[in-house]
Design an enzyme around this catalytic site. Sequence first.
Site: not given
Ligand code: GBH
Length: 460
Positions: A121, A166, A297, A365
């Site tokens: 990770h 990821e 997310y 997640e």
């Molecule tokens: C995860 O990554 C990770 O695995 C974790 O460690 C972390 O803490 C968690 O998420 C929270 O961030 O560019 O505004 O459209 C998620 C990474 C999140 C990357 C969404 C791309 C797009 C947001 N991703 N992001 S945006």
Amino acid sequence: MTGIQFPEGFVWGAATAAYQIEGAHDVDGRGPSIWDTFSHTPGRVANGDTGDVAADHYRRFRDDVALMADMGLHAYRFSVSWPRIQPTGKGPANAAGLDHYERLVDELAAHGIEPMLTLYHWDLPQELEDSGGWGARDTAARFAEYAELVGARLGDRVPVWTTLNEPWCSAFLGYSSGEHAPGRTDPALALRAAHHLLLAHGLGTQALRAVLPEQAKVSITLNLSSVLPAVTSAAATNAVRRIDGLANRLFLDPLFRGHYPVDVLRDTARLTDWSFVLPADLAVIAAPVDLLGINYYTPTLVDSVGPAGLPVDGPSPWPGCRDVRFVQPPGPQTAMGWAIDAQGLRNVVHRVHDQYRPVPLMITENGAAFDDELGVDGVRDDERIDYLRDHLEVVHEAITHGVDLRGYFVWSLLDNFEWAYGYAKRFGIVHVDYQTQARVWKDSAHWYRKVIQTNGIDEE
Ligand code: GBH
């Protein structure tokens, strides 16, 4: 009226990652990782925060496991810090590092909690970065050796293994946008890194299969995106294809179909000739996994200003996509500014189910950061509860439509070091007071405990 009920045996869990919670950065022979270097470089992480102490979980793991047991968690997804096992990324195992994870796994077992172990990770040993990092083919071979060391030691006690978390983030945030460690901004290098990460997954899977008992499961976790057009136009449709290619198909196709998507190879031909992909690599990458982890997310909405439009300035995580504009979806957002839309999760799980060889899926997640306020009686985080409920309803619906979705892990068990945002963003369902390291259950944690207890969601 009863609410929704999950199938018997559905796995309820919570997730964390080593660098985000452990602290104890210089304890028991741990070497530096790229995140130590990055977070200690001024300007890289908000507020100058580092993972030196974090949530002090390395020392407090027994209390944290007791907390998980109180919550009724069936499973706990955590990651192993590679530089605790191999301080320089190569050579024999550091016994103290392996001992620590053995104690953690045994503590979980003593409380009836199933460990789900992620090998990577994001905390690459710094010495491996110094010799090329994920841009170097050798790093994939080093990863396989590391996987073998951990597998040989904990294989009898850990039923589910994940090679990488990821790889999109490791490749494109690490080597193209530079928002994450090691902070490089070289799009061509990022494409190489993506391939070497996939190769590491393949070689790591081989190494694990050789040492794990037969019933142990091997998986990979991808952050898959629901990519939709903001407008109806040929340019936006094309932008969707390109972003979907880099976000999703660049990983799903080699893993589940044994080849890279030809349109992505063509789109990126100006940046690289892909000669770092050796013919035999694809079969290694496509070796079957037992489970696919999905992290979700927020949805991605794109538009295209067209080749004559204004280019986006600065480094970007999307090689060759300067003409693509990312549009903020309307409606509610989390503290990250990420749009809240559970439909994206629906799109992602159905897409994987329909278009790729179905292996069982897990949501490894899902969760949200909000501006929590700690009061005398805990943390009122109704927005987080709503977020989790909305997404769990989609999980349930997908299962009733035949998607083989076996479990759900909330991100995150604890507030933690949120990478480039440091401690400013809180994703935990349990609040952490970084002054005292006190853990306080947020309302969402109480709510989640009830969901687990009843294996469902009550109508409210
Ligand atoms: C995860 O990554 C990770 O695995 C974790 O460690 C972390 O803490 C968690 O998420 C929270 O961030 O560019 O505004 O459209 C998620 C990474 C999140 C990357 C969404 C791309 C797009 C947001 N991703 N992001 S945006």
